[in-house]
Scaffold this active site. Structure first.
Site, PDB file in Angstrom:
ATOM      1  N   LYS A  49     -23.618  12.312 -50.839  1.00 35.93           N
ATOM      2  CA  LYS A  49     -23.097  12.724 -52.141  1.00 35.93           C
ATOM      3  C   LYS A  49     -21.710  13.356 -51.966  1.00 35.93           C
ATOM      4  CE  LYS A  49     -27.633  12.846 -54.071  1.00 35.93           C
ATOM      5  NZ  LYS A  49     -28.899  13.515 -54.270  1.00 35.93           N
ATOM      6  N   GLN A  93     -31.283  19.010 -54.302  1.00 39.61           N
ATOM      7  CA  GLN A  93     -31.861  17.893 -53.568  1.00 39.61           C
ATOM      8  C   GLN A  93     -33.374  18.046 -53.483  1.00 39.61           C
ATOM      9  OE1 GLN A  93     -29.991  15.200 -52.407  1.00 39.61           O
ATOM     10  NE2 GLN A  93     -32.021  14.353 -52.075  1.00 39.61           N
ATOM     11  N   ASP A 118     -28.625  14.854 -62.842  1.00 39.46           N
ATOM     12  CA  ASP A 118     -29.764  14.029 -62.412  1.00 39.46           C
ATOM     13  C   ASP A 118     -30.618  13.588 -63.607  1.00 39.46           C
ATOM     14  OD1 ASP A 118     -29.815  13.448 -59.711  1.00 39.46           O
ATOM     15  OD2 ASP A 118     -30.733  15.358 -59.135  1.00 39.46           O
TER      16      ASP A 118
END
Ligand code: NAD
Length: 283
Positions: A49, A93, A118
């Site tokens: 990322k 994460q 997300d």
């Protein structure tokens, strides 16, 4: 023989267009990534990322917490990032370390919906259900981008999604519905699965089982999208679809690796840009 839906190529196109737009902004967007613990796979994902951010010109922040830091410390970091006007996207994460009492649902609710790149917050999931998402769920959004790039129109098609997870299966079905597909969601309790999958014009596999989709489950000329990531010995990964046997029957198919995988991260970059624009009143 089928044509390949090339995730590396399409993801590069998405990243390039994000980079061009960011280059014209007075201030680049910032993405804050939280990693709890030291799981090696999660470290690789966080590293990827960061690299994607560097490529498109997004400022990346990494926040590391020890595995045992606890839910309160995690939520307090999220609150700090929610308040920080210089941070436009926040993600943690997953999965959180096992063996501790982390609450992933509470975490998803704690991240400000405006910064939830997300698309896990119930408010954003609700907007998706209502057909008015501001940000796209990353993996299903990546699948749509791949299909769009190949000119595959979902309207009126029968899209069969295998898998009903909150991250892939359900949002994939919602996005396909929004594109006017007729959608069937199959899962572990579905009976006569091959009978249903053989009706699919577009078959999306998101199960997490190596070579789960075999040639007899696929209609001639179908589009097959393989979301699965199954790790073999060493560093090799393969999908849920038995590619060699299925590919000759399809019109289009995604490989693994190099299909949906690279798309997910490019949609994350697109979402971070979009979140920044929305927060600045520029979208
Ligand atoms: P999950 O384990 O949450 O969901 C798997 C789904 O498969 C469940 O809904 C279950 O009902 C269904 N299933 C299990 N056995 C089945 C059976 N016999 N018949 C029909 N359905 C069955 O997994 P997930 O998070 O949705 O991920 C699915 C796969 O996609 C995994 O391999 C994951 O690693 C991969 N993935 C890839 C990306 C990417 O960027 N390419 C992103 C997220 C997930």
């Amino acid at each position: 023989m089928s044509q390949i839906l090339d995730g590396k190529l399409v993801s590069a196109k998405v990243l390039d267009s994000v980079a061009v737009e960011i280059a014209s902004m007075p201030q680049p967007p910032t993405l804050a990534v939280i990693l709890v613990g030291d799981d090696p796979a999660s470290q690789v994902y966080v590293g990827n990322k960061k690299k994607a951010c560097e490529r498109v010109g997004i400022v990346s922040q990494e926040h590391f917490l020890a595995a045992g830091a606890g839910q309160a410390a995690l939520l307090s970091l999220v609150e700090e990032l929610n308040r920080d006007l210089n941070v436009h996207g926040i993600l943690c994460q997953m999965p959180l370390p096992s063996g501790y009492d982390y609450d992933e649902q509470a975490l998803c609710r704690a991240i400000s919906p405006a910064k939830d790149v997300d698309v896990f917050h119930p408010e954003n999931v609700g907007k998706l259900m209502l057909g008015e998402p501001e940000l796209l769920p990353c993996t299903p959004g990546g699948v749509l981008e791949l299909l769009d790039d190949a000119g595959i129109d979902l309207a009126g098609k029968h899209v069969v999604v295998i898998g009903r997870s909150n991250i892939v299966g359900k949002p994939m079905a919602m996005l396909a519905l929004q594109r006017n597909a007729t959608v069937t969601i199959c899962h572990s309790r579905t009976k006569n699965l091959p009978e249903i999958t053989r009706q699919a014009d577009v078959l999306v596999a998101a199960v997490g089982r190596l070579h789960f989709v075999t040639a007899d489950m696929v209609k001639d000329g179908a589009v097959v999208v393989d979301v699965g990531i199954n790790r073999l010995e060493g560093r090799k990964v393969r999908g849920d679809v038995d590619f060699d046997a299925v590919a000759p029957k399809c019109s289009w198919i995604t490989p693994v690796p190099g299909g949906v995988g690279p798309m997910t991260i490019s949609i994350l970059m697109k979402n971070t840009l979009q979140a920044a624009k929305l927060q600045r009143g520029e979208a």
